[in-house]
Design a protein around this motif. Structure first.
Motif, PDB file in Angstrom:
ATOM      1  N   SER A 122      32.219  28.750  35.388  1.00 14.07           N
ATOM      2  CA  SER A 122      31.160  28.895  36.387  1.00 14.07           C
ATOM      3  C   SER A 122      29.779  28.874  35.750  1.00 14.07           C
ATOM      4  CB  SER A 122      31.339  30.209  37.161  1.00 14.07           C
ATOM      5  OG  SER A 122      32.528  30.197  37.917  1.00 14.07           O
ATOM      6  N   SER A 123      29.639  29.497  34.582  1.00 16.75           N
ATOM      7  CA  SER A 123      28.326  29.578  33.935  1.00 16.75           C
ATOM      8  C   SER A 123      28.020  28.366  33.065  1.00 16.75           C
ATOM      9  CB  SER A 123      28.229  30.853  33.088  1.00 16.75           C
ATOM     10  OG  SER A 123      29.231  30.869  32.091  1.00 16.75           O
TER      11      SER A 123
ATOM     12  N   SER B 267      35.246  39.461  41.026  1.00 11.20           N
ATOM     13  CA  SER B 267      34.110  40.392  41.095  1.00 11.20           C
ATOM     14  C   SER B 267      33.459  40.571  39.717  1.00 11.20           C
ATOM     15  CB  SER B 267      34.562  41.748  41.638  1.00 11.20           C
ATOM     16  OG  SER B 267      35.583  42.308  40.819  1.00 11.20           O
ATOM     17  N   GLN B 268      34.295  40.682  38.686  1.00 12.65           N
ATOM     18  CA  GLN B 268      33.768  40.810  37.332  1.00 12.65           C
ATOM     19  C   GLN B 268      33.043  39.523  36.919  1.00 12.65           C
ATOM     20  OE1 GLN B 268      36.576  40.813  34.041  1.00 12.65           O
ATOM     21  NE2 GLN B 268      35.378  42.342  32.943  1.00 12.65           N
ATOM     22  N   ALA B 269      33.604  38.388  37.304  1.00  9.33           N
ATOM     23  CA  ALA B 269      33.002  37.101  36.964  1.00  9.33           C
ATOM     24  C   ALA B 269      31.634  36.954  37.615  1.00  9.33           C
ATOM     25  CB  ALA B 269      33.924  35.960  37.404  1.00  9.33           C
ATOM     26  N   ILE B 270      31.484  37.448  38.830  1.00  7.95           N
ATOM     27  CA  ILE B 270      30.211  37.370  39.543  1.00  7.95           C
ATOM     28  C   ILE B 270      29.122  38.096  38.753  1.00  7.95           C
ATOM     29  CG2 ILE B 270      28.955  38.111  41.605  1.00  7.95           C
ATOM     30  CD1 ILE B 270      31.570  37.689  43.171  1.00  7.95           C
TER      31      ILE B 270
ATOM     32  N   VAL C  32      26.133  31.970  40.684  1.00 13.73           N
ATOM     33  CA  VAL C  32      26.689  33.297  40.964  1.00 13.73           C
ATOM     34  C   VAL C  32      27.642  33.261  42.155  1.00 13.73           C
ATOM     35  CG1 VAL C  32      24.887  34.061  42.579  1.00 13.73           C
ATOM     36  CG2 VAL C  32      26.037  35.733  41.112  1.00 13.73           C
ATOM     37  N   GLY C  33      27.508  32.254  43.006  1.00 12.23           N
ATOM     38  CA  GLY C  33      28.407  32.141  44.151  1.00 12.23           C
ATOM     39  C   GLY C  33      29.659  31.348  43.849  1.00 12.23           C
ATOM     40  N   THR C  34      29.713  30.715  42.689  1.00 11.89           N
ATOM     41  CA  THR C  34      30.854  29.870  42.338  1.00 11.89           C
ATOM     42  C   THR C  34      32.169  30.640  42.218  1.00 11.89           C
ATOM     43  OG1 THR C  34      29.428  28.275  41.228  1.00 11.89           O
ATOM     44  CG2 THR C  34      31.753  28.239  40.634  1.00 11.89           C
ATOM     45  N   PRO C  35      32.206  31.803  41.552  1.00 16.83           N
ATOM     46  CA  PRO C  35      33.477  32.533  41.480  1.00 16.83           C
ATOM     47  C   PRO C  35      34.061  32.875  42.853  1.00 16.83           C
ATOM     48  CG  PRO C  35      31.931  33.406  39.888  1.00 16.83           C
ATOM     49  CD  PRO C  35      31.154  32.456  40.757  1.00 16.83           C
ATOM     50  N   VAL C  36      33.201  33.207  43.799  1.00 16.30           N
ATOM     51  CA  VAL C  36      33.657  33.531  45.148  1.00 16.30           C
ATOM     52  C   VAL C  36      34.260  32.299  45.808  1.00 16.30           C
ATOM     53  CG1 VAL C  36      32.964  34.318  47.435  1.00 16.30           C
ATOM     54  CG2 VAL C  36      31.931  35.333  45.413  1.00 16.30           C
ATOM     55  N   ALA C  37      33.575  31.161  45.678  1.00 15.25           N
ATOM     56  CA  ALA C  37      34.042  29.926  46.302  1.00 15.25           C
ATOM     57  C   ALA C  37      35.390  29.493  45.742  1.00 15.25           C
ATOM     58  CB  ALA C  37      33.004  28.827  46.097  1.00 15.25           C
ATOM     59  N   VAL C  38      35.547  29.610  44.422  1.00 15.57           N
ATOM     60  CA  VAL C  38      36.789  29.198  43.782  1.00 15.57           C
ATOM     61  C   VAL C  38      37.920  30.169  44.117  1.00 15.57           C
ATOM     62  CG1 VAL C  38      37.918  28.756  41.571  1.00 15.57           C
ATOM     63  CG2 VAL C  38      35.553  28.043  41.920  1.00 15.57           C
TER      64      VAL C  38
END
Length: 317
Positions: free
Chosen positions: A111-112, A280-283, A262-268
Motif C-alpha cells: 500500500s505504501s 487496522s494496523q496497516a492503516i 491510507v485508504g488502500t488497506p481498507v479497500a483491499v
C-alpha cells in the motif's frame, strides 16, 4: 528578515516548510483555518485546485517536441515504483505470511511502496528538473489508489483502472500543453507559476496530515516510511541515471507515499476478508509512512541534486 532565503536553504524548503507548517497547524489547531470562504480554501481545502493550476502552468512549458519524453519518463517511474513495491510485498507475504516482518504486513508494504505522492513529486520535479519531468506526473498518477495493490494480491478481476481519475490528472497538463504550444506568449506568461504555486498547494497538503498518526503507528510505521524513501527513491534515481536523463535526481521524487494510500488497506481488505486482521494496523502504518516520506523524500532529492552538480563540475574540470 531574509525568510525566503532561509527557506530555500532547506532541502526542498519551498515544499517542505509550508507542508510541515500545515501539518503542525492541523495537529494542534485543526479548526484554525476552518472559517469558510477564501481562508479555508487557501489554507485548508484548496490543495487540489492549486495543484491543478501548478500542473497547468508546467504543461504550458512542455514543447510539443518533448511530449514523448514526459510519457517515457512517466512509464519508467510507474514500472519502477509499482514493480518494486509489489515484489517486496509478495516476497514478505511468501516467507512471513500475512502478518509480515518487524510488525509490518505485506498489505502495508504494498500500500505504501506502490503509491506515490503526486503533488510532492510534481513540486520536486519543478524545483530540480524540467517540464518533461513534471509532465511525467500524469502517467505515474496511475499508481494512486488501490488498483496496483490489488494486482499484487491477485485481485485484478475485481478492480478496474479509474479512467476518469487518470483523465482528471492529465487534463490540466494537456490544456496547458496545447495553449503553450499555440502561443509562445502564453508559455512565457505561465512560467512563473511553475515555482510560485509550490508553497501555496504545499500548506493545504500538510493541513491534511496529523502528526499524532506517527505515535499510533509506532516505530514500525516510521521504519516503513524510511524504507519507502530509501528503496523506491534510490530506485527511481538509478533508473533515471542508467537511462542518462538530464536530471536523474528527480527520479527519487517517487519515494514518497500518496495521501490517499491510507485508504488502500481498507479497500483491499473489503475484497479479501483474510486481510482484515492486519488492516487496522496497516492503516496506521501507511498514515505514518505518508508523513515520514513527505518530510524526508525532499531531503533525498536535494542531496542527490547536490551530488550530481558536484560530480558534473568535477567532470567538467
Amino acid at each position: 528578515m531574509d525568510i525566503l532565503l532561509k527557506v530555500k536553504k532547506i532541502p526542498g524548503g519551498m515544499m517542505v516548510v509550508p507542508l510541515l507548517l500545515g501539518a503542525l497547524t492541523n495537529t494542534f489547531f485543526p479548526q484554525f483555518f476552518e472559517l469558510g470562504g477564501f481562508t479555508e480554501a487557501l489554507f485548508k481545502s484548496g490543495s487540489t485546485a492549486l495543484l491543478g493550476a501548478f500542473l497547468f502552468c508546467n504543461g504550458a512549458q512542455i514543447n510539443v517536441k518533448q511530449a514523448g519524453t514526459s510519457v517515457y519518463k512517466g512509464i519508467i517511474l510507474l514500472i519502477t515504483k509499482v514493480g518494486i513495491g509489489a515484489v517486496l510485498g509478495i516476497l514478505v507475504n511468501h516467507f512471513f505470511g500475512v502478518a509480515g516482518v518487524l510488525g509490518i504486513s505485506p498489505l502495508a508494504i504494498i500500500s505504501s511502496l506502490t503509491n506515490k505522492n503526486g503533488g510532492l513529486y510534481a513540486a520536486l520535479a519543478g524545483e530540480y528538473g524540467d517540464s518533461t519531468d513534471v509532465g511525467a506526473t500524469s502517467i505515474i498518477a496511475l499508481s494512486d489508489g488501490p488498483f496496483f495493490t490489488m494486482i499484487a494480491f491477485g485481485a485484478t478481476g475485481l478492480a478496474e483502472i479509474p479512467i476518469s481519475a487518470l483523465l482528471a490528472a492529465v487534463m490540466p497538463i494537456l490544456i496547458g500543453f496545447i495553449l503553450g504550444n499555440l502561443d509562445e506568449n502564453i508559455r512565457t506568461f505561465l512560467a512563473p507559476g511553475t515555482s510560485l504555486l509550490i508553497p501555496f498547494f504545499a500548506f493545504p497538503l500538510g493541513a491534511g496530515l496529523n502528526l499524532s498518526q506517527l505515535v499510533s503507528a509506532g516505530i514500525s510505521g516510521i521504519v516503513l516510511g524510511v524504507l519507502c524513501v530509501i528503496i523506491t527513491g534510490f530506485a527511481g534515481y538509478f533508473v533515471f541515471k542508467i537511462l542518462k536523463f538530464k536530471y536523474p535526481q528527480v527520479g527519487a521524487g517517487v519515494g514518497a507515499t500518496a495521501g490517499n494510500a491510507v485508504g488502500t488497506p481498507v479497500a483491499v481488505a473489503a475484497i479479501d476478508p483474510s486481510l482484515k486482521v492486519v488492516a487496522s494496523q496497516a492503516i496506521a502504518q501507511v498514515a505514518a509512512a505518508i508523513i515520514v516520506t513527505a518530510i524526508i523524500c525532499p531531503f533525498l532529492v536535494s542531496f542527490l541534486d547536490k551530488y550530481e552538480k558536484k560530480r558534473n563540475n568535477i567532470a567538467k574540470g
